[in-house]
Enzyme design. Structure first.
Site, short mmCIF file in Angstrom:
data_model
loop_
_atom_site.label_atom_id
_atom_site.label_comp_id
_atom_site.label_asym_id
_atom_site.label_seq_id
_atom_site.Cartn_x
_atom_site.Cartn_y
_atom_site.Cartn_z
N GLY A 16 2.66 2.21 10.66
CA GLY A 16 3.57 3.34 10.46
C GLY A 16 4.28 3.78 11.72
O GLY A 16 4.89 4.86 11.75
N HIS B 136 -9.29 1.00 5.06
CA HIS B 136 -7.99 1.17 5.71
C HIS B 136 -8.16 2.09 6.93
O HIS B 136 -8.99 3.01 6.91
CB HIS B 136 -6.99 1.78 4.72
CG HIS B 136 -5.59 1.77 5.25
ND1 HIS B 136 -5.13 2.75 6.12
CD2 HIS B 136 -4.57 0.91 5.09
CE1 HIS B 136 -3.87 2.46 6.45
NE2 HIS B 136 -3.51 1.35 5.83
N GLU C 231 -5.06 -5.05 10.79
CA GLU C 231 -4.03 -4.01 10.97
C GLU C 231 -4.29 -3.25 12.27
O GLU C 231 -5.11 -2.32 12.29
CB GLU C 231 -4.09 -3.03 9.79
CG GLU C 231 -3.85 -3.68 8.45
CD GLU C 231 -3.28 -2.70 7.45
OE1 GLU C 231 -2.21 -2.97 6.93
OE2 GLU C 231 -3.90 -1.63 7.23
N GLU D 38 -6.53 4.50 8.01
CA GLU D 38 -6.39 5.94 7.75
C GLU D 38 -7.68 6.51 7.17
O GLU D 38 -8.04 7.66 7.41
CB GLU D 38 -5.19 6.19 6.83
CG GLU D 38 -3.89 6.01 7.60
CD GLU D 38 -2.74 5.43 6.81
OE1 GLU D 38 -2.77 5.47 5.57
OE2 GLU D 38 -1.82 4.89 7.45
N SER E 238 3.72 -2.14 10.35
CA SER E 238 5.18 -2.13 10.52
C SER E 238 5.84 -3.46 10.16
O SER E 238 6.80 -3.88 10.81
CB SER E 238 5.54 -1.71 11.95
OG SER E 238 5.09 -0.38 12.18
N ASN F 125 0.87 -1.18 0.00
CA ASN F 125 0.00 0.00 0.00
C ASN F 125 0.90 1.23 0.00
O ASN F 125 1.50 1.56 1.02
CB ASN F 125 -0.88 -0.03 1.26
CG ASN F 125 -1.68 1.25 1.44
OD1 ASN F 125 -1.79 2.05 0.52
ND2 ASN F 125 -2.22 1.43 2.64
N TRP F 126 1.00 1.86 -1.16
CA TRP F 126 1.94 2.98 -1.28
C TRP F 126 1.39 4.27 -0.66
O TRP F 126 2.11 5.27 -0.57
CB TRP F 126 2.26 3.23 -2.77
CG TRP F 126 3.01 2.11 -3.44
CD1 TRP F 126 3.42 0.92 -2.88
CD2 TRP F 126 3.46 2.09 -4.80
NE1 TRP F 126 4.08 0.16 -3.81
CE2 TRP F 126 4.12 0.85 -5.01
CE3 TRP F 126 3.37 2.98 -5.88
CZ2 TRP F 126 4.68 0.49 -6.23
CZ3 TRP F 126 3.93 2.63 -7.10
CH2 TRP F 126 4.57 1.40 -7.27
N LYS F 127 0.13 4.27 -0.30
CA LYS F 127 -0.51 5.46 0.29
C LYS F 127 -0.31 6.68 -0.61
O LYS F 127 -0.27 6.54 -1.82
CB LYS F 127 0.00 5.70 1.72
CG LYS F 127 -0.06 4.44 2.57
CD LYS F 127 0.14 4.72 4.02
CE LYS F 127 0.25 3.40 4.76
NZ LYS F 127 0.21 3.55 6.21
N GLY G 162 2.88 -1.14 4.27
CA GLY G 162 2.88 0.29 3.94
C GLY G 162 4.28 0.77 3.62
O GLY G 162 4.81 0.58 2.52
N GLY G 163 4.94 1.36 4.61
CA GLY G 163 6.24 2.00 4.41
C GLY G 163 7.26 1.14 3.67
O GLY G 163 7.95 1.62 2.76
C1 PEP Z 1 -0.61 0.03 6.05
O1 PEP Z 1 -0.74 1.21 5.81
O2 PEP Z 1 -1.47 -0.76 5.62
C2 PEP Z 1 0.54 -0.38 6.83
C3 PEP Z 1 0.53 -1.58 7.33
O3 PEP Z 1 1.56 0.52 7.00
P1 PEP Z 1 3.03 0.24 7.62
O4 PEP Z 1 3.51 -1.05 7.02
O5 PEP Z 1 3.83 1.40 7.21
O6 PEP Z 1 2.85 0.12 9.09
#
Ligand code: PEP
Length: 251
Positions: A173, A95, A167, A97, A213, A9-11, A234-235
């Protein structure tokens, strides 16, 4: 046997050229891999360019959101059919966010899930508790409520097409990953929830991803848990070597 599924997920990151370069890098590295499903979910404005960059590769295209209506006066929104038209196979829905920053409710997510499935998109539906909810001992109640609300009214066949991403919001994040046991406990609970509403064969077939994470250094431990079938990343999905390092943990 559930096939592992790792999605990035590049956000709201990358630009046109870095998105294409990242997609090309992932597609190139993925060529040698078998036994895992992969998807990348770029910002919607780069879906077309990224879709072209990964065309014919082992990497599928996913979107990060959509609107439930088919078409009409919904300024700024994208329909499921538009995402299909762009080559998307998956769409991330609900998600954290979107739930917590943009105010998306379970009812809104549920409409999107139905619209996605009707258009032939496979939804990745996110659920997860806040830190305060975990500390109050409410994790499983939150998960049950989000499952009931976001996934209401699905037939068994439709449920079989959904991927659920657990999640925990406190792990997204933040660098604070859930322990493999904390994640496994919720995944097992989710599988029991699915079995109770449908049956054990549907519960055994639905893929459950962990997100929060995930990094190359912790992926293998998480992914070897019996009910963790993949990761929503994500990241670490913004760097080819990190994303592929996580994928290696699934093999
Ligand atoms: C996400 O946004 O779905 C996520 C899991 O982010 P991160 O891996 O950066 O915690």
């Amino acid at each position: 046997m559930r096939r592992p599924f790792i999605a990035g997920n590049w956000k709201m990151n990358t630009n046109r050229s870095s998105a294409v370069a990242l997609a090309e890098g992932v597609a190139k590295q993925a060529a040698a891999l078998d036994g895992v499903d992969l998807a990348i979910c770029p910002p919607s404005c780069y879906l077309d360019a990224v879709g072209r960059a990964i065309a014919g590769s082992k990497v599928a295209l996913g979107a990060q959101n959509m609107y439930h209506e088919k078409d009409g006066a919904f300024t700024g929104e994208l329909s499921a059919a538009m995402l299909r038209d762009l080559g998307c196979k998956y769409v991330i829905l609900g998600h954290s966010e979107r739930r917590h920053i943009l105010g998306e409710t379970d009812a809104a997510i549920n409409k999107k899930v139905h619209a996605a499935l009707a258009a032939g998109l496979l939804p990745i539906v996110c659920v997860g508790e806040l830190l305060s909810e975990r500390e109050a001992g409410h994790t499983l109640t939150v998960i049950q409520t989000q499952f009931d609300g976001s996934l209401a009214g699905l037939s068994a066949e439709q449920m079989g097409k959904v991927v659920i991403a657990y999640e925990p919001v406190w792990a997204i994040g933040t660098g604070k990953v859930a322990t493999p046991q904390q994640a496994e406990d919720v995944h097992l609970a989710l599988r029991k929830i699915i079995a109770k509403r449908y049956n054990s064969s549907i519960a055994d077939s639905v893929r459950l991803q962990y997100g929060g994470s995930v990094k190359p250094g912790n992926a293998a431990e998480l992914l070897k848990q019996p009910d963790i079938d993949g990761a929503l990343v994500g990241g670490a999905s913004l760097k080819v070597d990190q994303f592929l390092g996580i994928v290696a943990g699934a093999l």
